[in-house]
Design a protein around this motif. Structure first.
Motif, PDB file in Angstrom:
ATOM      1  N   ASP A 157      -4.112  17.962  -8.171  1.00 28.67           N
ATOM      2  CA  ASP A 157      -5.414  18.481  -7.717  1.00 28.67           C
ATOM      3  C   ASP A 157      -5.882  17.840  -6.418  1.00 28.67           C
ATOM      4  OD1 ASP A 157      -5.377  19.777 -10.137  1.00 28.67           O
ATOM      5  OD2 ASP A 157      -6.581  18.229 -11.140  1.00 28.67           O
ATOM      6  N   SER A 158      -5.130  16.881  -5.901  1.00 27.12           N
ATOM      7  CA  SER A 158      -5.589  16.153  -4.717  1.00 27.12           C
ATOM      8  C   SER A 158      -4.536  16.215  -3.609  1.00 27.12           C
ATOM      9  CB  SER A 158      -5.837  14.691  -5.115  1.00 27.12           C
ATOM     10  OG  SER A 158      -6.109  13.897  -3.985  1.00 27.12           O
ATOM     11  N   PRO A 159      -4.964  16.316  -2.337  1.00 28.01           N
ATOM     12  CA  PRO A 159      -3.999  16.376  -1.224  1.00 28.01           C
ATOM     13  C   PRO A 159      -3.326  15.034  -0.941  1.00 28.01           C
ATOM     14  CG  PRO A 159      -6.251  16.378  -0.374  1.00 28.01           C
ATOM     15  CD  PRO A 159      -6.355  16.468  -1.877  1.00 28.01           C
ATOM     16  N   CYS A 160      -3.863  13.938  -1.515  1.00 28.26           N
ATOM     17  CA  CYS A 160      -3.255  12.640  -1.239  1.00 28.26           C
ATOM     18  C   CYS A 160      -3.561  11.651  -2.363  1.00 28.26           C
ATOM     19  CB  CYS A 160      -3.764  12.075   0.095  1.00 28.26           C
ATOM     20  SG  CYS A 160      -5.512  11.683   0.069  1.00 28.26           S
ATOM     21  N   TRP A 161      -2.812  10.579  -2.394  1.00 29.91           N
ATOM     22  CA  TRP A 161      -3.159   9.438  -3.263  1.00 29.91           C
ATOM     23  C   TRP A 161      -2.726   8.164  -2.552  1.00 29.91           C
ATOM     24  CZ3 TRP A 161      -0.158   6.943  -7.825  1.00 29.91           C
ATOM     25  CH2 TRP A 161      -0.979   5.996  -8.464  1.00 29.91           C
ATOM     26  N   LEU A 215       0.883  -1.172   0.000  1.00 25.01           N
ATOM     27  CA  LEU A 215       0.000   0.000   0.000  1.00 25.01           C
ATOM     28  C   LEU A 215       0.915   1.213   0.000  1.00 25.01           C
ATOM     29  CD1 LEU A 215      -2.614   1.702   0.678  1.00 25.01           C
ATOM     30  CD2 LEU A 215      -2.176   1.177   3.057  1.00 25.01           C
ATOM     31  N   THR A 216       0.710   2.127  -0.939  1.00 26.46           N
ATOM     32  CA  THR A 216       1.533   3.339  -1.002  1.00 26.46           C
ATOM     33  C   THR A 216       0.669   4.535  -0.601  1.00 26.46           C
ATOM     34  OG1 THR A 216       2.843   2.344  -2.791  1.00 26.46           O
ATOM     35  CG2 THR A 216       3.054   4.715  -2.484  1.00 26.46           C
ATOM     36  N   PRO A 217       0.916   5.067   0.616  1.00 29.22           N
ATOM     37  CA  PRO A 217       0.111   6.180   1.110  1.00 29.22           C
ATOM     38  C   PRO A 217       0.813   7.519   0.853  1.00 29.22           C
ATOM     39  CG  PRO A 217       1.321   5.139   2.932  1.00 29.22           C
ATOM     40  CD  PRO A 217       1.867   4.575   1.653  1.00 29.22           C
ATOM     41  N   ILE A 218       0.422   8.177  -0.221  1.00 28.95           N
ATOM     42  CA  ILE A 218       1.110   9.433  -0.571  1.00 28.95           C
ATOM     43  C   ILE A 218       0.305  10.631  -0.063  1.00 28.95           C
ATOM     44  CG2 ILE A 218       1.982  10.853  -2.464  1.00 28.95           C
ATOM     45  CD1 ILE A 218       2.189   8.320  -4.164  1.00 28.95           C
ATOM     46  N   ASN A 219       0.944  11.470   0.760  1.00 30.23           N
ATOM     47  CA  ASN A 219       0.351  12.729   1.184  1.00 30.23           C
ATOM     48  C   ASN A 219       1.216  13.859   0.647  1.00 30.23           C
ATOM     49  OD1 ASN A 219      -1.933  12.014   2.996  1.00 30.23           O
ATOM     50  ND2 ASN A 219      -0.302  10.942   4.125  1.00 30.23           N
ATOM     51  N   ALA A 220       0.585  14.974   0.294  1.00 29.21           N
ATOM     52  CA  ALA A 220       1.314  16.109  -0.282  1.00 29.21           C
ATOM     53  C   ALA A 220       2.538  16.440   0.572  1.00 29.21           C
ATOM     54  CB  ALA A 220       0.390  17.317  -0.392  1.00 29.21           C
ATOM     55  N   ASN A 221       3.651  16.615  -0.080  1.00 29.12           N
ATOM     56  CA  ASN A 221       4.919  17.036   0.520  1.00 29.12           C
ATOM     57  C   ASN A 221       5.561  16.071   1.503  1.00 29.12           C
ATOM     58  OD1 ASN A 221       4.635  19.509  -0.891  1.00 29.12           O
ATOM     59  ND2 ASN A 221       3.214  20.187   0.721  1.00 29.12           N
ATOM     60  N   ASP A 222       5.089  14.825   1.553  1.00 27.03           N
ATOM     61  CA  ASP A 222       5.777  13.898   2.443  1.00 27.03           C
ATOM     62  C   ASP A 222       6.842  13.121   1.663  1.00 27.03           C
ATOM     63  OD1 ASP A 222       4.646  11.802   1.111  1.00 27.03           O
ATOM     64  OD2 ASP A 222       3.409  11.081   2.777  1.00 27.03           O
ATOM     65  N   GLN A 223       7.463  12.168   2.349  1.00 29.20           N
ATOM     66  CA  GLN A 223       8.602  11.437   1.776  1.00 29.20           C
ATOM     67  C   GLN A 223       8.230  10.683   0.499  1.00 29.20           C
ATOM     68  OE1 GLN A 223       9.685   7.916   3.826  1.00 29.20           O
ATOM     69  NE2 GLN A 223      11.834   7.933   3.162  1.00 29.20           N
ATOM     70  N   LEU A 224       6.978  10.238   0.409  1.00 28.07           N
ATOM     71  CA  LEU A 224       6.573   9.425  -0.750  1.00 28.07           C
ATOM     72  C   LEU A 224       5.944  10.261  -1.864  1.00 28.07           C
ATOM     73  CD1 LEU A 224       4.968   6.343   1.071  1.00 28.07           C
ATOM     74  CD2 LEU A 224       7.240   6.486   0.019  1.00 28.07           C
ATOM     75  N   ASP A 225       5.973  11.570  -1.695  1.00 26.46           N
ATOM     76  CA  ASP A 225       5.309  12.433  -2.672  1.00 26.46           C
ATOM     77  C   ASP A 225       6.222  12.736  -3.865  1.00 26.46           C
ATOM     78  OD1 ASP A 225       3.312  13.915  -3.790  1.00 26.46           O
ATOM     79  OD2 ASP A 225       3.683  15.714  -2.571  1.00 26.46           O
ATOM     80  N   LYS A 270      -7.916   6.116  -1.907  1.00 27.73           N
ATOM     81  CA  LYS A 270      -8.175   7.450  -1.343  1.00 27.73           C
ATOM     82  C   LYS A 270      -7.471   8.507  -2.190  1.00 27.73           C
ATOM     83  CE  LYS A 270      -7.191   9.776   3.007  1.00 27.73           C
ATOM     84  NZ  LYS A 270      -6.432   9.627   4.245  1.00 27.73           N
ATOM     85  N   GLY A 271      -8.098   9.644  -2.383  1.00 29.92           N
ATOM     86  CA  GLY A 271      -7.475  10.718  -3.142  1.00 29.92           C
ATOM     87  C   GLY A 271      -7.439  10.412  -4.634  1.00 29.92           C
TER      88      GLY A 271
END
Ligand code: FCB
Length: 178
Positions: free
Chosen positions: A92-96, A28-38, A57-58
């Motif tokens: 356009d989304s804060p996360c993916w 599972l890849t939880p990407i949030n804006a500006n974090d390590q996985l972004d 999500k996102g």
């Protein structure tokens, strides 16, 4: 004299450089804006195996330029081997958040790996609302089972993956016409 360690390979499949040389890897890849996985996952030559990708999500953005498209919760994608991978959080989304399974298929799975809606090596299927939880659970159990340490962990994970692929073809509205 000293002994030099060979350069260590990336151990985390979520970070660039991980060698995908197994039959199956799930995560599972939880990407949030500006974090390590972004960042955008970028594999211009694609991979040896297939990838199934489920947005939970996102929004994700796949490809760039003219061929770019976005995916949303319930969108299931299937990347063919050697298809370039270029995707990340949609601006356009804060996360993916997306679940994925990388796999080398069993020979008799071939028919279920050519989806009706496929372009540029990526099959697409929008899951009906009522079926999303089931697919989310299947992805999660593939990952859990594979990491369980059980004697037949890999075979059982492949077994669940086979079910996931069958369920996907079954949900494909256009496959009924064939
Ligand atoms: C991870 C990505 C995921 C998928 C797997 C194979 O690093 O986050 O989308 O491509 O690799």
């Amino acid at each position: 004299m000293y002994h030099r360690e060979p350069p260590s390979e990336q151990q985390n499949p979520l970070l660039p450089g991980y060698p995908f040389n197994a039959w199956l890897v799930a995560g599972l890849t939880p990407i949030n804006a500006n974090d390590q996985l972004d960042f955008f996952i970028d594999r211009p030559l694609g991979m040896k195996g297939y990838i199934l990708n489920l947005t939970i999500k996102g929004q994700g953005r796949i490809f760039d330029g003219e061929s770019a498209f976005d995916c949303e919760p319930g969108d299931l994608l299937l990347f063919q081997p050697k298809t370039p991978h270029y995707y990340g959080r949609s601006p356009d989304s804060p996360c993916w958040f997306h679940r994925w399974v990388y796999f080398r298929p069993r020979a008799y799975w071939t028919d279920w790996l050519q989806w009706q809606d496929e372009s540029q090596g990526v099959g697409r299927l929008r899951l009906p609302e009522a079926q999303r939880a089931e697919f989310d659970r299947l992805f999660a159990s593939i990952e859990q089972t594979h990491n369980s340490g059980r004697r037949f962990a890999e075979e059982l994970a492949m077994n669940l993956l086979e079910r996931l692929l069958l369920r996907a073809v079954e949900e494909d509205p256009r496959s009924h016409q064939q």
